[in-house]
Write an enzyme that holds these catalytic residues in place. Structure first.
Site, PDB file in Angstrom:
ATOM      1  N   MET A   1       0.824  -1.334  -0.137  1.00  0.00           N
ATOM      2  CA  MET A   1      -0.059   0.113  -0.198  1.00  0.00           C
ATOM      3  C   MET A   1       0.931   1.269   0.129  1.00  0.00           C
ATOM      4  O   MET A   1       0.396   2.130   0.274  1.00  0.00           O
ATOM      5  CB  MET A   1      -0.955  -0.037   1.160  1.00  0.00           C
ATOM      6  CG  MET A   1      -1.857  -1.195   1.207  1.00  0.00           C
ATOM      7  SD  MET A   1      -3.362  -0.843   2.042  1.00  0.00           S
ATOM      8  CE  MET A   1      -2.732  -0.517   3.548  1.00  0.00           C
ATOM      9  N   GLY A   2       2.033   1.295  -0.208  1.00  0.00           N
ATOM     10  CA  GLY A   2       3.255   2.338  -0.413  1.00  0.00           C
ATOM     11  C   GLY A   2       3.431   2.837   0.830  1.00  0.00           C
ATOM     12  O   GLY A   2       3.667   1.992   2.051  1.00  0.00           O
TER      13      GLY A   2
ATOM     14  N   HIS B   1       9.164  -3.040   3.375  1.00  0.00           N
ATOM     15  CA  HIS B   1       8.724  -3.103   2.116  1.00  0.00           C
ATOM     16  C   HIS B   1      10.006  -3.443   0.937  1.00  0.00           C
ATOM     17  O   HIS B   1       9.862  -4.280   0.288  1.00  0.00           O
ATOM     18  CB  HIS B   1       8.173  -1.852   1.544  1.00  0.00           C
ATOM     19  CG  HIS B   1       6.745  -1.571   2.372  1.00  0.00           C
ATOM     20  ND1 HIS B   1       6.629  -0.306   2.975  1.00  0.00           N
ATOM     21  CD2 HIS B   1       5.711  -2.027   2.223  1.00  0.00           C
ATOM     22  CE1 HIS B   1       5.453   0.009   3.300  1.00  0.00           C
ATOM     23  NE2 HIS B   1       4.881  -1.226   2.834  1.00  0.00           N
TER      24      HIS B   1
ATOM     25  N   GLN C   1     -10.276  -2.829   2.413  1.00  0.00           N
ATOM     26  CA  GLN C   1      -9.948  -3.270   3.767  1.00  0.00           C
ATOM     27  C   GLN C   1      -9.601  -2.169   4.781  1.00  0.00           C
ATOM     28  O   GLN C   1      -9.302  -2.867   6.079  1.00  0.00           O
ATOM     29  CB  GLN C   1      -8.465  -3.832   3.422  1.00  0.00           C
ATOM     30  CG  GLN C   1      -7.124  -3.034   3.286  1.00  0.00           C
ATOM     31  CD  GLN C   1      -5.991  -3.793   2.906  1.00  0.00           C
ATOM     32  OE1 GLN C   1      -5.894  -4.202   1.796  1.00  0.00           O
ATOM     33  NE2 GLN C   1      -5.111  -3.834   3.727  1.00  0.00           N
TER      34      GLN C   1
ATOM     35  N   GLY D   1       4.978  -9.940   4.384  1.00  0.00           N
ATOM     36  CA  GLY D   1       5.543  -9.825   5.706  1.00  0.00           C
ATOM     37  C   GLY D   1       5.239 -10.521   6.995  1.00  0.00           C
ATOM     38  O   GLY D   1       3.896 -10.339   7.054  1.00  0.00           O
TER      39      GLY D   1
ATOM     40  N   LYS E   1       5.451  -9.496   9.819  1.00  0.00           N
ATOM     41  CA  LYS E   1       4.864  -8.226  10.658  1.00  0.00           C
ATOM     42  C   LYS E   1       3.276  -8.348  10.452  1.00  0.00           C
ATOM     43  O   LYS E   1       2.544  -8.291  11.459  1.00  0.00           O
ATOM     44  CB  LYS E   1       5.279  -7.004  10.022  1.00  0.00           C
ATOM     45  CG  LYS E   1       4.378  -5.874   9.943  1.00  0.00           C
ATOM     46  CD  LYS E   1       4.565  -4.977  11.582  1.00  0.00           C
ATOM     47  CE  LYS E   1       3.799  -3.633  11.612  1.00  0.00           C
ATOM     48  NZ  LYS E   1       2.631  -3.660  10.875  1.00  0.00           N
TER      49      LYS E   1
ATOM     50  N   SER F   1       6.245   0.074  10.243  1.00  0.00           N
ATOM     51  CA  SER F   1       5.083   0.287   9.724  1.00  0.00           C
ATOM     52  C   SER F   1       5.083   1.524   8.809  1.00  0.00           C
ATOM     53  O   SER F   1       5.476   2.751   9.334  1.00  0.00           O
ATOM     54  CB  SER F   1       4.232   0.107  10.491  1.00  0.00           C
ATOM     55  OG  SER F   1       2.813   0.533  10.188  1.00  0.00           O
TER      56      SER F   1
HETATM   57  P1  AMP Z   1       1.541  -2.578   3.663  1.00  0.00           P
HETATM   58  O1  AMP Z   1       2.063  -1.538   2.477  1.00  0.00           O
HETATM   59  O2  AMP Z   1       1.474  -2.249   4.879  1.00  0.00           O
HETATM   60  O3  AMP Z   1       0.194  -3.253   3.131  1.00  0.00           O
HETATM   61  O4  AMP Z   1       2.658  -3.758   3.520  1.00  0.00           O
HETATM   62  C1  AMP Z   1       3.042  -4.390   2.291  1.00  0.00           C
HETATM   63  C2  AMP Z   1       3.732  -5.685   2.503  1.00  0.00           C
HETATM   64  O5  AMP Z   1       4.899  -5.434   3.441  1.00  0.00           O
HETATM   65  C3  AMP Z   1       2.983  -6.651   3.398  1.00  0.00           C
HETATM   66  O6  AMP Z   1       3.407  -8.042   3.198  1.00  0.00           O
HETATM   67  C4  AMP Z   1       3.428  -6.379   4.944  1.00  0.00           C
HETATM   68  O7  AMP Z   1       3.316  -7.487   5.904  1.00  0.00           O
HETATM   69  C5  AMP Z   1       4.948  -5.978   4.607  1.00  0.00           C
HETATM   70  N1  AMP Z   1       5.598  -5.283   5.661  1.00  0.00           N
HETATM   71  C6  AMP Z   1       5.132  -4.123   6.346  1.00  0.00           C
HETATM   72  N2  AMP Z   1       5.813  -3.863   7.203  1.00  0.00           N
HETATM   73  C7  AMP Z   1       6.780  -4.570   7.416  1.00  0.00           C
HETATM   74  C8  AMP Z   1       7.978  -4.909   8.447  1.00  0.00           C
HETATM   75  N3  AMP Z   1       8.477  -4.050   9.260  1.00  0.00           N
HETATM   76  N4  AMP Z   1       8.842  -6.076   7.935  1.00  0.00           N
HETATM   77  C9  AMP Z   1       8.643  -6.715   7.022  1.00  0.00           C
HETATM   78  N5  AMP Z   1       7.406  -6.745   6.241  1.00  0.00           N
HETATM   79  C10 AMP Z   1       6.540  -5.834   6.480  1.00  0.00           C
END
Ligand code: AMP
Length: 283
Positions: A30-31, A37, A61, A148, A150, A186
């Site tokens: 989601m950028g 990321h 979501q 991730g 996370k 995050s």
């Molecule tokens: P998001 O942009 O928050 O939806 O995250 C995109 C991807 O990055 C998802 O698969 C998350 O689980 C992963 N991700 C987000 N934060 C972390 C982190 N601190 N370490 C590893 N992966 C992450």
């Protein structure tokens, strides 16, 4: 690196790679990129011939309009960082491209979505995640997709969907990348005030405290959760949950019996809701 905005362009761009039997990796995001990321992108770069990153802030979501409105966005910076990480193609669709007028299908994974994030954010959260991820997997048709740890419950939901629906894709779950004080990276961390940012490190401390007690021989899940909750309380946080579960089913466990279990926490620091998790192993 190319940035493409339509499904047709992405399919056309990848058709050639597919004919050449290239291994295609997809990192859905989601950028507002951070090292978490970028670690997924770098792993994809090492393992694949063609690395695709999707950037889509998925309205389906979000269970709170204010959370969606406040979600950090910086496409220009993200493009530069993805390029540096060796990404070949960024897919940045509009909301209309993903959900055209008349869109009416929802993919809903059962069981594992009933608890924790599913219980607190509502059914629509994981339905939104699984529906958009299935669409992205169908659009890109990657050999591997990277997620991730996370977001442990999300990764499990995707793995279950892939297994249940016989998707021809390998789901890779990559380790959580943390700040020096342990806070899981995050996109939402930028929303914390300086004081909240310091306080936010307690999420990780609470998980570590439970992990240390487990490593020291405590097997009772209630006692382990109590240890984590005490840390959170000392920092003035009242979590949505601090739970110890089976990492496959996400059902609560009462005692560790040698098999690794997962401790998960969610809490608001100020108005920003953060989540984290940690595996616990008995002595
Ligand atoms: P998001 O942009 O928050 O939806 O995250 C995109 C991807 O990055 C998802 O698969 C998350 O689980 C992963 N991700 C987000 N934060 C972390 C982190 N601190 N370490 C590893 N992966 C992450």
């Amino acid at each position: 690196m190319r940035t493409l905005r339509t499904i047709a362009e992405v399919r056309a761009a990848l058709a050639q790679q597919r004919r050449a039997s290239a291994r295609i990796g997809l990192v859905p995001t989601m950028g507002a990129f951070h090292e978490g990321h970028l670690s997924l992108m770098r792993q994809a770069r090492q393992e694949c011939d063609e690395v695709v990153v999707s950037l889509f802030v998925n309205p389906a979501q979000f269970n709170e309009a204010a959370d969606l409105a406040a979600y950090p966005r910086d496409e220009g910076r993200d493009v530069l960082l993805a390029d540096e990480a060796g990404v070949d193609l960024m897919f940045v669709p509009s909301v209309e491209e993903i959900y055209p007028r008349g869109f009416s299908t929802t993919v809903s994974v059962g069981g594992v979505t009933d608890v924790l994030e599913g219980a607190h954010r509502g059914r629509e959260h994981f339905d939104g995640v699984s529906t958009v991820v299935l669409k992205l997997l169908n659009i890109v048709a990657p050999d591997v997709a990277y997620f991730g740890q996370k977001d442990a419950q999300q990764a499990r939901v995707i793995a279950m969907m892939a297994s249940d629906l016989n998707l021809d894709v390998q789901i890779e779950v990559c380790p959580t990348v943390r700040e020096p004080d342990g806070l899981a990276m995050s996109s939402r961390n930028v929303l914390l005030s300086p004081e909240e940012r310091v306080r936010a490190a307690v999420l990780h401390r609470s998980l570590r405290a439970a992990a240390e007690r487990a490593a020291a021989g405590e097997r009772d899940a209630g006692a382990l959760a109590g240890r984590g909750l005490a840390e959170l309380e000392a920092a003035g946080l009242l979590p949505d949950y601090f739970e110890i579960v089976d990492p496959d089913t996400f059902t609560p466990i009462t005692a560790i019996d040698g098999k690794p279990v997962l401790a998960l926490v969610a809490a608001r620091v100020g108005s920003t809701r953060l989540i984290d998790n940690h595996h616990l192993r008995s002595a």
